[in-house]
Write an enzyme that holds these catalytic residues in place. Structure first.
Site, PDB file in Angstrom:
ATOM      1  N   HIS A 138      -6.635  10.923  37.449  1.00 44.31           N
ATOM      2  CA  HIS A 138      -5.430  10.937  36.791  1.00 44.31           C
ATOM      3  C   HIS A 138      -4.327  10.088  37.217  1.00 44.31           C
ATOM      4  O   HIS A 138      -4.066  10.215  38.547  1.00 44.31           O
ATOM      5  CB  HIS A 138      -4.821  12.571  36.690  1.00 44.31           C
ATOM      6  N   ASN A 170      -8.922  10.203  45.949  1.00 40.89           N
ATOM      7  CA  ASN A 170      -8.219  10.982  44.799  1.00 40.89           C
ATOM      8  C   ASN A 170      -8.157  12.591  45.365  1.00 40.89           C
ATOM      9  O   ASN A 170      -7.239  13.249  44.734  1.00 40.89           O
ATOM     10  CB  ASN A 170      -8.927  10.810  43.452  1.00 40.89           C
TER      11      ASN A 170
END
Length: 329
Positions: A138, A170
């Protein structure tokens, strides 16, 4: 990696021309008007091309080639999409104490999905990430969009994703940086964040020349794997003095690779003008230097290590845990 090393790699990698999509309605993200107009500037009068029957603009009767950038206005973020890399140029968020305090959404009800507003041949596909070795990372975090289910669902469009190294980045250091941004709302009433990918050059040890080298995933290969990611943070209206007009600013550039949690966040801080040169974006150009304060002089720019593990990831049925990526040269 310290900031001076990053600075050596932040050279001009311009993102291209201006936007050719305009928003019709803030709360109608799919209503996008395409305006790929050809240039209207008249040719130089000193060039007598008409005498030789030359008219390059005649090509436009067959269609304007672009480039076209997809600008989309979601509930929680605005994004500008790069059709060539199939990643966003940038994603812009606004978080507040009120928006983060709301609990009107559940991540387990959200699923990764293709962005059908973008033409099929230019958009990322779910299958492109399967067994790629990368997370669907994201750019606008789902955790920033708990104020409505629609807002959270929007963060799962693949147009809000970039391939990110999972373990060590991440799911770890990058997640801690996102948490740091949310924590700023304890001191500031308004925090604006610009996030995006970078494709920075690296010096070849053999011939000492700089080259941009990145992997491309998908079948056919179509989604570029960024070498780095950036975050520009703008903190407004400190709680202690909400009428203050100046802003507190910091820019960070992180490599898309595992990062030790012991690494200082300030090691990745870079000057805004260096970030501008590397992205081709103009950032805060309307703000006088006297109105820009150093965020890391007002707050302790330090990550807080939290155990994100895979708990949040497992909540979504559509998410598949991916093996670590192959090591890049």
């Amino acid at each position: 990696m310290c900031s001076r090393i990053l600075l050596s790699g932040l050279v001009g990698l311009g993102a291209g021309t201006g936007l050719t999509y305009l928003l019709l309605n803030k709360h109608s993200p799919t209503q996008i008007i395409e305006t790929p107009y050809p240039p209207t500037q008249k040719p130089n009068s000193n060039i007598q091309s008409h005498s030789f029957n030359v008219d390059p603009s005649g090509f436009f009767k067959y269609g304007f080639p672009g480039p076209i950038h997809d600008l989309q206005n979601r509930e929680e973020f605005i994004s500008c999409y790069n059709r060539q890399t199939q990643n966003p140029y940038w994603v812009l968020e606004h978080i507040t104490p009120e928006s983060l305090a709301a609990r009107n959404a559940d991540r387990k009800n959200s699923f990764f999905k293709e962005d059908e507003v973008i033409p099929e041949k230019f958009r990322g596909k779910l299958r492109d990430y399967f067994r790629s070795g990368y997370d669907r990372g994201h750019q606008a975090p789902a955790a920033d969009a708990k104020f409505s289910q629609q807002a959270m669902d929007d963060t799962f469009y693949l147009s809000n994703m970039c391939p990110q190294v999972g373990e060590g980045f991440n799911r770890d250091y990058w997640a801690h940086l996102e948490y740091f941004c949310r924590g700023l709302t304890k001191k500031y009433k308004s925090v604006r964040i610009v996030t995006g990918p970078l494709y920075l050059p690296k010096k070849d040890p053999i011939d000492n020349k700089f080259r941009v080298n990145y992997e491309v995933i998908g079948n056919p290969p179509s989604i570029a794997v960024p070498t780095h990611f950036f975050k520009l943070i703008v903190a407004e209206a400190p709680t202690a003095n909400p009428a203050r007009e100046d802003i507190a600013v910091a820019a960070f550039v992180l490599p898309n690779e595992p990062i030790s949690n012991e690494t200082k966040l300030t090691d990745f801080e870079v000057p805004i003008d260096a970030l501008e040169r590397s992205t081709g974006l103009e950032l805060l150009q309307k703000v006088p230097p006297s109105k820009k304060k150093a965020l890391c002089k007002e707050v302790n720019c330090q990550i807080v290590v939290r155990d994100f593990s895979n708990a949040a990831i497992k909540q979504s049925k559509d998410v598949k845990l991916l093996p670590p990526p192959k090591k890049r040269n």
